[in-house]
Design an enzyme around this catalytic site. Structure first.
Site, PDB file in Angstrom:
ATOM      1  N   LYS A 140       0.802  -1.222   0.000  1.00 47.96           N
ATOM      2  CA  LYS A 140       0.000   0.000   0.000  1.00 47.96           C
ATOM      3  C   LYS A 140       0.836   1.274   0.000  1.00 47.96           C
ATOM      4  CE  LYS A 140      -4.346  -1.591   0.411  1.00 47.96           C
ATOM      5  NZ  LYS A 140      -5.475  -1.212  -0.459  1.00 47.96           N
TER       6      LYS A 140
ATOM      7  N   SER B 258       1.196  -9.698  -0.619  1.00 45.03           N
ATOM      8  CA  SER B 258       0.838  -8.279  -0.539  1.00 45.03           C
ATOM      9  C   SER B 258       1.165  -7.625   0.789  1.00 45.03           C
ATOM     10  CB  SER B 258      -0.653  -8.107  -0.842  1.00 45.03           C
ATOM     11  OG  SER B 258      -1.439  -8.887   0.038  1.00 45.03           O
TER      12      SER B 258
END
Length: 336
Positions: free
Chosen positions: A49, A298
């Site tokens: 992110k 991720s």
């Protein structure tokens, strides 16, 4: 609806590089040399992110910087935005679900964010209200072109390191990462398959693709998955990218997710949170197209008790996992 392009991703790369780590591809000999990991858990905030947040903050006008930014997040985007905001001297408010993992909430606060916990279904509305009340700029976790372009640098790096990749596995929640990665990969290697992975308990994107329209699952349903980072569904913007550029979505079960966390920790020495382990779970289950495969890990912001349970679980299958490539070995298939 205008989709992002590889030019947007290329332009984002130097801005992303100011705050994000250029993660390597890790070969997995235990997977018969057919699997590589893209360990975004190594980012300063423990998740990919930071890429989208870095790009969005760098492009923020000076007036907006002075007013500050607000977002809603289960944790990883909140951490990333707080980290980027601190680097740019910008105030940051994060509205998070009141059941967000404590490790993520603590990290958001450590980066200087004001954290506002609310019931999960209220977070988007509360963030919008704060933006209106305080004149802050919303930077959503995925429904934002600059955020998607920043996340797309993951795909560009994969191709730079493994130009002949056959399959890229990417988690799907809100769809920003999958949208960016698919844009980068399909433009430069059209023959490669970019496949999304979702939990069975939060497979709204898979259903949406199958029906050709956005289908929203109720929050009380998606909250049941252990993969807290992918409990949200795509927006109109990210769904447009997925429908145009993603090759399909497969799903995995809860036990498979936790087991994959254990395999990653024991065999690859990679700490993955549940959302980060779902791509490896799909590979181990044999639900992916096969060939030279990259699984995007991720994030690695796992709750300590869950990580300990995963690592202490039964030994995962770390030998001969490539034998199941391209086959269905159980339930949970998506739209691939």
């Amino acid at each position: 609806m205008e989709l992002i392009s590889t030019a947007d991703i290329d332009a984002a790369a130097p801005r992303v590089a100011e705050l994000a780590v250029r993660t390597p591809l890790l070969p997995c000999p235990w997977a018969r040399g057919r699997l590589w990991l893209k360990p975004e858990n190594l980012q300063p905030v423990g998740a990919f992110k930071v890429r989208g947040a870095a790009n969005a903050l760098a492009l923020l006008p000076e007036e907006a910087r002075r007013a500050g930014v607000v977002t809603h997040s289960s944790g990883n985007h909140g951490q990333a935005l707080a980290y980027a905001a601190r680097a740019h001297g910008v105030r940051c408010v994060v509205v998070c679900p009141d059941n967000a993992p404590a490790v993520k909430v603590a990290a958001m606060r450590s980066f200087g964010a004001e954290v506002v916990p609310v019931p999960p279904a209220e977070r988007a509305r509360r963030a919008a209200a704060i933006a209106a009340e305080r004149g802050m700029t919303p930077v959503p976790p995925f429904d934002h072109r600059d955020v998607i372009a920043g996340q797309g640098t993951v795909g560009a790096e994969i191709l730079a390191d493994l130009p002949d990749v056959d399959t890229v596995l990417v988690p799907v929640g809100g769809g920003g990462l999958a949208a960016g990665v698919a844009t980068a990969v399909k433009a430069r290697r059209p023959g490669a398959a970019v496949v999304g992975v979702e939990p069975e308990l939060a497979a709204d994107a898979a259903e949406s693709l199958a029906k050709g329209r956005l289908v929203a699952w109720p929050t009380e349903q998606t909250q049941k998955t252990v993969a807290d980072g992918v409990r949200v569904g795509p927006s109109a913007l990210t769904f447009a990218h997925l429908r145009e550029r993603l090759d399909g979505i497969v799903t995995v079960g809860e036990e498979e997710i936790v087991a994959a966390m254990g395999v990653l920790a024991r065999a690859a020495r990679v700490v993955a949170e549940p959302s980060g382990a779902i791509t490896t779970a799909a590979y181990l289950a044999g639900r992916t197209p096969g060939g030279r495969t990259v699984a995007v890990v991720s994030g690695g912001n796992a709750a300590p008790d869950l990580l300990a349970r995963a690592v202490a679980g039964e030994e995962g299958r770390t030998e001969g996992v490539g034998e199941a490539e391209g086959t269905d070995t159980g339930s949970g298939n998506g739209s691939l």
